[in-house]
Design an enzyme around this catalytic site. Structure first.
Site, PDB file in Angstrom:
ATOM      1  N   GLY A   1     -25.235 -36.463 -27.506  1.00 27.67           N
ATOM      2  CA  GLY A   1     -25.384 -35.797 -28.786  1.00 27.67           C
ATOM      3  C   GLY A   1     -24.407 -35.234 -29.180  1.00 27.67           C
ATOM      4  O   GLY A   1     -23.335 -35.146 -28.513  1.00 27.67           O
ATOM      5  N   ASP A   2     -24.081 -34.431 -30.423  1.00 23.66           N
ATOM      6  CA  ASP A   2     -22.891 -33.825 -30.968  1.00 23.66           C
ATOM      7  C   ASP A   2     -23.252 -32.349 -31.037  1.00 23.66           C
ATOM      8  O   ASP A   2     -24.176 -32.034 -31.687  1.00 23.66           O
ATOM      9  CB  ASP A   2     -22.641 -34.289 -32.339  1.00 23.66           C
ATOM     10  CG  ASP A   2     -21.434 -33.753 -33.072  1.00 23.66           C
ATOM     11  OD1 ASP A   2     -21.104 -32.466 -32.510  1.00 23.66           O
ATOM     12  OD2 ASP A   2     -20.701 -34.298 -33.946  1.00 23.66           O
ATOM     13  N   PHE A   3     -22.539 -31.571 -30.174  1.00 22.44           N
ATOM     14  CA  PHE A   3     -22.927 -30.113 -30.352  1.00 22.44           C
ATOM     15  C   PHE A   3     -22.814 -29.214 -31.291  1.00 22.44           C
ATOM     16  O   PHE A   3     -23.466 -28.196 -31.648  1.00 22.44           O
ATOM     17  CB  PHE A   3     -22.478 -29.480 -28.758  1.00 22.44           C
ATOM     18  CG  PHE A   3     -20.977 -29.535 -28.647  1.00 22.44           C
ATOM     19  CD1 PHE A   3     -20.119 -28.986 -29.893  1.00 22.44           C
ATOM     20  CD2 PHE A   3     -20.449 -29.648 -27.486  1.00 22.44           C
ATOM     21  CE1 PHE A   3     -18.880 -29.064 -29.503  1.00 22.44           C
ATOM     22  CE2 PHE A   3     -19.053 -29.765 -26.936  1.00 22.44           C
ATOM     23  CZ  PHE A   3     -18.262 -29.645 -28.259  1.00 22.44           C
TER      24      PHE A   3
ATOM     25  N   ARG B   1     -13.676 -25.473 -20.765  1.00 14.65           N
ATOM     26  CA  ARG B   1     -12.394 -26.143 -21.727  1.00 14.65           C
ATOM     27  C   ARG B   1     -13.010 -26.614 -22.892  1.00 14.65           C
ATOM     28  O   ARG B   1     -12.539 -27.918 -23.373  1.00 14.65           O
ATOM     29  CB  ARG B   1     -11.621 -27.052 -20.903  1.00 14.65           C
ATOM     30  CG  ARG B   1     -11.325 -26.524 -19.395  1.00 14.65           C
ATOM     31  CD  ARG B   1     -10.597 -27.515 -18.448  1.00 14.65           C
ATOM     32  NE  ARG B   1      -8.873 -27.705 -18.811  1.00 14.65           N
ATOM     33  CZ  ARG B   1      -8.360 -28.704 -19.225  1.00 14.65           C
ATOM     34  NH1 ARG B   1      -9.002 -29.682 -19.529  1.00 14.65           N
ATOM     35  NH2 ARG B   1      -7.025 -28.668 -19.525  1.00 14.65           N
TER      36      ARG B   1
ATOM     37  N   ASP C   1       0.704  -1.180   0.069  1.00 13.67           N
ATOM     38  CA  ASP C   1       0.103   0.009   0.089  1.00 13.67           C
ATOM     39  C   ASP C   1       0.930   0.989  -0.040  1.00 13.67           C
ATOM     40  O   ASP C   1       1.695   1.276   0.936  1.00 13.67           O
ATOM     41  CB  ASP C   1      -0.819   0.127   1.169  1.00 13.67           C
ATOM     42  CG  ASP C   1      -1.857   1.203   0.984  1.00 13.67           C
ATOM     43  OD1 ASP C   1      -2.588   1.016   0.296  1.00 13.67           O
ATOM     44  OD2 ASP C   1      -1.811   2.154   1.797  1.00 13.67           O
TER      45      ASP C   1
HETATM   46  C1  LIG Z   1       2.947   8.308  -5.752  1.00 16.50           C
HETATM   47  C2  LIG Z   1       2.532   7.414  -6.863  1.00 16.50           C
HETATM   48  C3  LIG Z   1       1.769   6.506  -6.745  1.00 16.50           C
HETATM   49  N1  LIG Z   1       1.550   5.619  -7.924  1.00 16.50           N
HETATM   50  C4  LIG Z   1       0.329   4.352  -7.782  1.00 16.50           C
HETATM   51  O1  LIG Z   1      -0.258   4.753  -6.739  1.00 16.50           O
HETATM   52  C5  LIG Z   1      -1.271   3.529  -6.199  1.00 16.50           C
HETATM   53  C6  LIG Z   1      -1.312   3.609  -4.825  1.00 16.50           C
HETATM   54  O2  LIG Z   1      -2.348   3.023  -4.531  1.00 16.50           O
HETATM   55  P1  LIG Z   1      -2.623   1.565  -3.515  1.00 16.50           P
HETATM   56  O3  LIG Z   1      -3.678   1.734  -2.672  1.00 16.50           O
HETATM   57  O4  LIG Z   1      -1.303   1.584  -2.924  1.00 16.50           O
HETATM   58  O5  LIG Z   1      -2.609   0.419  -4.663  1.00 16.50           O
HETATM   59  P2  LIG Z   1      -3.728   0.125  -5.936  1.00 16.50           P
HETATM   60  O6  LIG Z   1      -3.196   0.649  -7.105  1.00 16.50           O
HETATM   61  O7  LIG Z   1      -5.223   0.709  -5.445  1.00 16.50           O
HETATM   62  O8  LIG Z   1      -3.535  -1.174  -5.837  1.00 16.50           O
HETATM   63  P3  LIG Z   1      -3.806  -2.499  -4.809  1.00 16.50           P
HETATM   64  O9  LIG Z   1      -2.720  -3.075  -4.281  1.00 16.50           O
HETATM   65  O10 LIG Z   1      -4.680  -3.599  -5.366  1.00 16.50           O
HETATM   66  O11 LIG Z   1      -4.553  -1.515  -3.845  1.00 16.50           O
HETATM   67  C7  LIG Z   1      -0.192   2.408  -6.799  1.00 16.50           C
HETATM   68  O12 LIG Z   1      -0.838   1.845  -7.761  1.00 16.50           O
HETATM   69  C8  LIG Z   1       0.945   3.124  -7.252  1.00 16.50           C
HETATM   70  O13 LIG Z   1       1.777   2.421  -8.196  1.00 16.50           O
HETATM   71  C9  LIG Z   1       2.231   5.864  -8.958  1.00 16.50           C
HETATM   72  O14 LIG Z   1       1.872   5.080  -9.876  1.00 16.50           O
HETATM   73  N2  LIG Z   1       3.234   6.682  -9.017  1.00 16.50           N
HETATM   74  C10 LIG Z   1       3.566   7.598  -8.220  1.00 16.50           C
HETATM   75  O15 LIG Z   1       4.249   8.255  -8.101  1.00 16.50           O
END
Ligand SMILES: Cc1cn([C@@H]2O[C@H](COP(=O)(O)OP(=O)(O)OP(=O)(O)O)[C@@H](O)[C@H]2O)c(=O)[nH]c1=O
Length: 631
Positions: free
Chosen positions: A520-522, A537, A88
């Protein structure tokens, strides 16, 4: 290619990235990590005021994201991942946490706050090692964060709005992307650039080094790596180590315990950022005394070169029913197994040792015994036995794949070369003899059992009262569907020679009566009436022309409100990310006129037959699911 031996430790593990961020995927892909992407459903709504520091919020959110995916995959899927990674990224300015803007005004508010000032970008990362024991999920969580300081120049209102209108800010923390247009706003960066982009790769590698290569006993006072150890350190430390893909019991974990970095159940350690960067090369002297870099072991290439040996060891052990023997009688000595199955002692011992080293068997003083996953997947009567598919792989796919070179040169199936006869279509090959037909049905049954839960639960299908599983073979998916949706009635529709042989595969149980079989053959025969038509599949076996014939027939009987459900390995549009699916496409090349397709390709096929509102769910497992309700 895996450049870093630390990341190499993850090669044999099932790694899941619990993130939808394309930047994180790219950063990890760029260093050769192989992983599946399963975006987390955790909502980023933790109460910010309950955290004393912004990084604590980022770390906790990363943990919750990863935990949600680990738990979901354990409950929903049959194979628990070995490692789940969550992350995050937040921006912190004036004690405020900025996440992704909800709209343009919000982006403007964020960027105005950052304008002309220094701020911090924190990425919290959680690495969860998982294992399934007695159906319980056991996890070891380790987490950390990295801080990078970024300063924005003084920016005019006009420039801020121009940037906002570019659309770039919307999915990015703090409302900017330093890696693209947002780079223009930045005066300086202090710390790890990739941390700002979304993933602190350097710190991640150090953390893995700490986890997988704790300091040796004589050096135990250095508890943490503040640099990434060099290759020779790894090789010494990893000597003799086997890389079991089902996590612990594994030696890495006991090493972790022994040096006290963290222990099973005692969860995690946090630490702040450490910025030291070191290279990975080991200086050596050549004959002239000139320093040069040691050749790094191309572990990925070596693994690929050996891949067929491991496959064949598994196939032969399965053919000899060694896993069945050990389930009934284990632990057993090699000599006793050899006597029972009628093989040489020296050959059997080598095979058993190889299987143990591959993590399929356990070897103790008492002899060899099955691992838990061997009991479940490799015995012929295991709960999710893959025995049928393994025998099919050995007897049918192996000879076909030995003709892959011709298939690539000619662009066509190789059944005539592999089996000495030319059949007009795929299924004539399978059904010419009772033995081959039963082997093929057992193989399809294996895979259907393993994937049925995903197919049944990827979408809520409770509004449908009747379903028809076209090419549903033994009915394994049908039985799963009626378990999940007790009011549903499912008709399995398949060729007469298949339907005549399904009785062996039928379970007994309360919902068995809800499944009926129609032959049957679809491509040629009338399709049974149903609210939901399922093709699992099936489409990948056929070229577009034949798919159009089939879809137009389904479309003709499908009333508005009825639907079609496809289960296939869905490729990414660029066809570059899913090696399992891309190898499956080669599998289709050697034996069929079909291929694996991308989401866009399936969408296009469906749309031509009036199936316009297509939803694709990438499960991160063997099959992805596509649902389309006819309007
Ligand atoms: C400052 C900055 C941030 N980011 C993006 O900001 C999102 C943060 O959000 P997050 O909640 O951490 O992630 P998310 O995108 O919501 O994805 P998830 O991990 O599924 O929560 C991420 O994407 C990062 O790359 C950039 O691409 N460049 C930058 O300079």
């Amino acid at each position: 290619m895996v450049l870093n031996p630390v990341l190499g430790k993850l090669v044999s593990k099932r790694v899941v990235l619990a993130s939808a961020s394309p930047r994180r995927q790219e950063i990890l892909t760029n260093v050769g990590l192989r992983f599946e992407v399963v975006p987390s459903w955790f909502k980023e709504t933790l109460e910010k005021s309950s955290f004393t520091a912004p990084y604590e919020y980022a770390v906790e959110t990363a943990r919750q994201k990863a935990l949600e995916v680990a738990n979901r995959m354990h409950v929903k899927h049959l194979r628990t991942p070995d490692v789940v990674i969550g992350a995050d990224t937040i921006v912190s300015v004036d004690e405020q946490i900025l996440e992704k803007p909800v709209d343009k005004q919000d982006a403007y508010r964020m960027l105005s706050r950052l304008n002309g000032k220094e701020h911090s970008v924190f990425t919290g990362v959680a690495i969860i090692h998982c294992r399934s024991k007695d159906n319980q999920l056991e996890m070891e969580i380790t987490d950390f964060y990295e801080e990078t300081k970024v300063k924005f120049s003084e920016l005019s209102e006009e420039l801020l709005w121009e940037y906002i209108h570019s659309g770039e800010p919307m999915d990015k923390a703090g409302g900017y992307g330093i890696q693209a247009l947002g780079g223009m706003l930045v005066e300086y960066v202090h710390g790890d650039f990739l941390n700002v982009v979304g993933f602190p790769l350097n710190h991640f590698c150090k953390k893995l080094a700490e986890l997988y290569y704790p300091p040796s006993k004589h050096n135990v006072q250095h508890k943490k790596y503040d640099s990434i150890p060099s290759v020779d350190t790894f090789e010494k430390l990893s000597d003799g180590e086997s890389e079991s893909s089902n996590f612990t019991g594994h030696k890495d974990a006991s090493k972790l315990d022994s040096v006290g970095i963290y222990s099973l159940g005692a969860v995690y350690t946090s630490e702040n950022s450490s910025g030291v960067r070191t290279g990975f090369t080991v200086p050596l002297e050549n004959q002239n005394g000139v320093s040069q870099s040691a050749a790094k072991l191309p572990s990925k290439i070596l693994e690929l070169m050996d891949g067929f040996r491991a496959s064949k060891a598994l196939f032969v052990a399965s053919k000899l029913k060694i896993f069945d023997h050990l389930k009934d009688k284990g632990p057993m000595k090699a000599v006793d197994i050899a006597n029972d199955v009628g093989t040489s002692v020296c050959g059997t011992e080598r095979l058993l040792d190889a299987c143990a080293a591959l993590g399929l068997l356990e070897k103790t003083l008492q002899g060899y015994s099955n691992t838990d996953s061997a009991n479940i997947y490799l015995t012929s009567d295991g709960k999710y036995s893959l025995h049928g598919y393994i025998i099919h792989s050995n007897d049918h796919l192996w000879p076909l794949f030995t003709n892959l070179e011709s298939a690539v040169k000619e662009g066509s199936r190789q059944n005539h070369r592999a089996f000495g006869k030319k059949a007009d279509d795929l299924f004539k090959d399978y059904y010419h003899s009772q033995e081959v037909k039963q082997r093929f049905m057992a193989a399809m049954h294996s895979i259907a059992r393993l994937t049925a839960r995903d197919v049944a639960t990827a979408f809520d299908l409770s509004q449908f009262k009747s379903a028809c599983d076209l090419g549903g073979c033994t009915g394994a998916l049908a039985h799963e569907l009626v378990q999940v949706y007790p009011d549903l009635k499912v008709t399995v529709f398949d060729l007469p020679e298949v339907i005549a042989n399904t009785s062996y595969f039928q379970p007994s149980g309360q919902h068995a009566a809800s499944v009926t079989f129609v032959s049957g053959d679809f491509f040629k025969d009338n399709l049974p009436e149903a609210d939901l038509y399922i093709l699992s599949r099936v489409l990948h076996d056929w070229p577009d022309e034949k798919i159009h014939v089939l879809l137009s027939k389904v479309s003709a009987v499908c009333r508005p409100g009825c639907a079609i459900l496809l289960a296939e390995m869905v490729l990414d549009d660029e066809k570059k990310n899913r090696s399992t699916a891309l190898l499956q496409s080669l599998n289709m090349l050697v034996q069929t006129e079909g291929k694996e397709r991308s989401g866009t390709e399936y969408r296009a096929l469906l749309e031509q037959h009036g199936f316009t509102n297509v939803t694709i769910r990438i499960t991160g497992n063997l099959l992805d699911i596509i649902l389309c309700v006819k309007m």
